[in-house]
Write a protein that holds these residues in place. Structure first.
Motif, mmCIF file in Angstrom:
data_model
loop_
_atom_site.group_PDB
_atom_site.id
_atom_site.type_symbol
_atom_site.label_atom_id
_atom_site.label_comp_id
_atom_site.label_asym_id
_atom_site.label_seq_id
_atom_site.Cartn_x
_atom_site.Cartn_y
_atom_site.Cartn_z
ATOM 1 N N PHE A 123 1.048 -1.070 0.107
ATOM 2 C CA PHE A 123 0.050 -0.109 0.044
ATOM 3 C C PHE A 123 1.060 1.298 -0.119
ATOM 4 C CE2 PHE A 123 -2.160 3.518 2.558
ATOM 5 C CZ PHE A 123 -3.262 3.516 1.564
ATOM 6 N N ILE A 124 1.949 1.223 0.877
ATOM 7 C CA ILE A 124 2.939 2.561 0.913
ATOM 8 C C ILE A 124 3.502 2.449 -0.669
ATOM 9 C CG2 ILE A 124 4.960 3.270 1.801
ATOM 10 C CD1 ILE A 124 4.165 1.894 4.331
ATOM 11 N N GLU A 125 4.150 1.483 -1.271
ATOM 12 C CA GLU A 125 4.603 1.580 -2.607
ATOM 13 C C GLU A 125 3.541 2.037 -3.464
ATOM 14 O OE1 GLU A 125 6.563 -2.054 -3.338
ATOM 15 O OE2 GLU A 125 7.784 -2.149 -1.667
ATOM 16 N N GLN A 126 2.369 1.467 -3.272
ATOM 17 C CA GLN A 126 1.318 1.833 -4.445
ATOM 18 C C GLN A 126 0.815 3.277 -4.341
ATOM 19 O OE1 GLN A 126 -2.813 0.387 -3.905
ATOM 20 N NE2 GLN A 126 -2.778 -0.368 -6.118
ATOM 21 N N SER A 127 1.110 3.955 -3.108
ATOM 22 C CA SER A 127 0.611 5.219 -2.866
ATOM 23 C C SER A 127 1.890 6.291 -3.281
ATOM 24 C CB SER A 127 0.749 5.618 -1.333
ATOM 25 O OG SER A 127 -0.672 4.919 -0.637
ATOM 26 N N MET A 128 3.085 5.802 -3.398
ATOM 27 C CA MET A 128 4.068 6.640 -3.699
ATOM 28 C C MET A 128 4.165 6.364 -5.420
ATOM 29 S SD MET A 128 7.192 5.569 -1.084
ATOM 30 C CE MET A 128 8.333 6.671 -1.808
ATOM 31 N N ALA A 129 3.849 5.268 -5.704
ATOM 32 C CA ALA A 129 3.805 5.004 -7.298
ATOM 33 C C ALA A 129 2.703 5.805 -7.792
ATOM 34 C CB ALA A 129 3.641 3.486 -7.839
ATOM 35 N N ARG A 130 1.592 5.944 -7.080
ATOM 36 C CA ARG A 130 0.385 6.644 -7.691
ATOM 37 C C ARG A 130 0.722 8.200 -7.802
ATOM 38 N NH1 ARG A 130 -2.730 5.647 -4.021
ATOM 39 N NH2 ARG A 130 -3.287 3.640 -4.799
#
Length: 559
Positions: A123-130
């Motif tokens: 979720f953290i990586e997805q937030s940064m990727a978003r």
């Protein structure tokens, strides 16, 4: 400098919509797909076994001899894994805080802990990727603008250099302000003109000095010529100057006749004679040579001044022409400055957008998921209490539902209120074996009840009891036959003749109550027998005649 804000402002963390959005993102299918790919759950037999699914169920195919899966089977397993993840993950916000509890339920403690930890990390990586992906369109647009501005800058610089080369404008150095604009620029002609102008000023000063020496008076005492003064004469003059200074001091306090003053005056006179004799020793040849030197120096200084003046005037003309050319040159230069400023600004913006959101994240893992020591379910006490509560609740719902569905009338007073019809009377329920006995007894409860019905029928019209009426019910065995027979008997007691017609073709019972046969009756008349009077059967009561239902018609069935 352009300031680039993050995708999510700090103030947005206090908004309810922000937290609801984060909760939805935590339970999104895309996040489950990332977790499934990260842990390679599609190839994990232990994962499917932890959810009660194995190859024996027929939903999963075994691997081939090489231990690999086909593309179709891999896609199928991945969809199943994502479905299991979404069905078993739990996102539980902690009330009154910004914390969220992420848990996962399966039969394997280790798999549950691994999925919970991976879920939050992804979720953290997805937030940064978003955040990074949200600037993709801006970066693409700025790349196009940078390329366009780069070409424009190259073109404007090339035009500036070509124009400067064509007009012989040689730039030595440029000074720019903090905004990158050119504030001043030195050219070769400007620098050369400044140098020659300085040399011309020096030459003019030398010419004036030479001319002054040439035109100076011959008074060697006041203005002696250095060319004709030797060393001895210079010493004498130095001594005379000292004596004159000393005498000037004494003259402030004493008169000229003062002895000391007179002594100094005599010494000064002697020095003057010595200086005159020493300078008189110079020959006429030396004096002429000194005069020639002064004339030569003057002419050299004058020629040097004239040459520099001509060169300065020539450079002034070139400078004037260059100033006219500088106008167009400055136009090209301003275009170069503007293009460079635009290019630098867009480049800075592109750099800032490229790193926007990277490294700054407002989501952090507080506690990692540990492997549990005991199962979370089933919880026997909780399940018992829950079953009891659900059973009680379901019972209440069923009772209330049946009460709402039941449309029967339990109280005679409900007839008028619910059906909006008058109540003729209430008849007690009598066992079938007691009906004949109670019908013959005029004072029985049954007779009294039907007599009340007969009285109410008499008051229902202006001419008494209706001449014809029908007794029916909503279902069988509700007392239609009994009510008809008793009412007919009661009406006969009043001296009225009554014809009782049994129209219950399915289950005729009137004839049985009077002890008569049912071989002929209404069915014969309906079948086409016109002589209906022959179908009537008298009873033991002279005022009561019945028309039985008659034999049931035969129904031909075809198969």
């Amino acid at each position: 400098m352009t300031k680039v804000e993050g995708l999510e402002l700090e103030s947005s963390g206090r908004d309810v919509e922000f937290y609801q959005t984060q909760y939805s993102l935590l339970s999104a299918r895309t996040l489950a797909e990332r977790v499934a790919r990260q842990l390679k759950l599609a190839k994990s037999e232990a994962f499917f076994a932890a959810h009660g699914l194995d190859n024996g169920d027929g939903l999963l195919n075994s691997t081939d001899s090489l231990g690999t899966l086909s593309k179709k089977e891999l896609d199928k397993r991945e969809k199943l894994a994502v479905g299991f993840l979404l069905a078993n993950v739990s996102i539980s916000p902690i009330r009154g805080s910004a914390l969220v509890d992420v848990s996962y339920t399966s039969s394997s403690p280790k798999i549950s802990a691994d999925i919970s930890n991976t879920w939050t990390q992804q979720f953290i990586e997805q937030s940064m990727a978003r955040r990074f992906a949200s600037t993709a369109d801006a970066r693409k647009f700025l790349e196009g603008r940078l390329e366009e501005l780069r070409m424009r800058l190259e073109t404007s610089e090339r035009d500036l250099v070509n124009y400067a080369s064509a007009k012989d404008i040689v730039s030595l150095n440029r000074e720019r302000d903090t905004d990158g604009k050119t504030t001043s620029e030195r050219t070769l002609i400007t620098a050369e003109l400044e140098g020659l102008n300085k040399e011309l000023a020096d030459a003019t000063a030398d010419r004036i000095a030479s001319e002054s020496r040439l035109n100076a008076k011959a008074n060697r005492e006041l203005t002696p010529d250095p060319l004709i003064i030797n060393g001895a004469s210079a010493q004498l003059r130095q001594k005379r100057a000292e004596l004159r200074a000393e005498m000037a001091k004494l003259m402030v306090q004493f008169e000229p006749e003062y002895p000391s003053v007179k002594v100094l005056a005599e010494e000064i006179r002697v020095l003057d004679d010595g200086i005159a004799k020493e300078e008189g020793r110079l020959t006429n040849r030396e004096a002429a040579r000194a005069s020639n030197n002064r004339i030569t120096d003057y002419r050299a200084a004058l020629n040097r001044e004239s040459g520099l003046t001509r060169r300065v005037n020539t450079l002034k003309k070139r400078f004037s022409q260059q100033q006219r050319d500088i106008i167009q040159y400055n136009i090209y230069l301003r275009e170069v400055d503007n293009n460079r400023q635009l290019y630098d600004a867009i480049l800075q913006r592109y750099k800032e957008i490229g790193v926007a959101g990277i490294g700054s994240n407002n989501v952090a893992i507080v506690d990692v998921a540990n492997i549990p020591n005991s199962p979370s379910s089933p919880n026997l006490p909780f399940n018992l209490v829950l079953s009891l509560m659900l059973g009680l609740g379901l019972s209440v719902v069923v009772v209330v539902g049946l009460d709402q569905i039941e449309e029967g009338l339990r109280d005679p007073s409900q007839v008028n209120r619910l059906l909006h019809l008058p109540l003729l009377g209430g008849v007690p329920s009598i066992p079938p074996e007691n009906i004949q006995e109670m019908m013959s007894d005029t004072k029985s409860v049954l007779s009294e009840a039907y007599f009340t019905v007969r009285s109410n029928l008499a008051f229902s019209t202006d001419h008494g009891v209706p001449r014809t009426f029908m007794v029916t019910s909503t279902r069988s065995a509700e007392g239609k036959s009994t009510s008809s027979t008793v009412l007919a008997t009661i009406l006969a007691r009043t001296g009225k003749k009554v014809l009782l017609l049994d129209a219950d073709m399915r289950s005729p019972s009137i004839n049985g109550l009077f002890g008569l046969q049912n071989d002929r009756g209404l069915s014969n008349y309906l079948a086409g027998e016109d002589d209906w009077q022959n179908l009537l059967i008298p009873t033991t009561n002279d005022f009561v005649t019945i028309l039985p239902a008659g034999p049931a018609p035969l129904v031909r069935q075809s198969y």
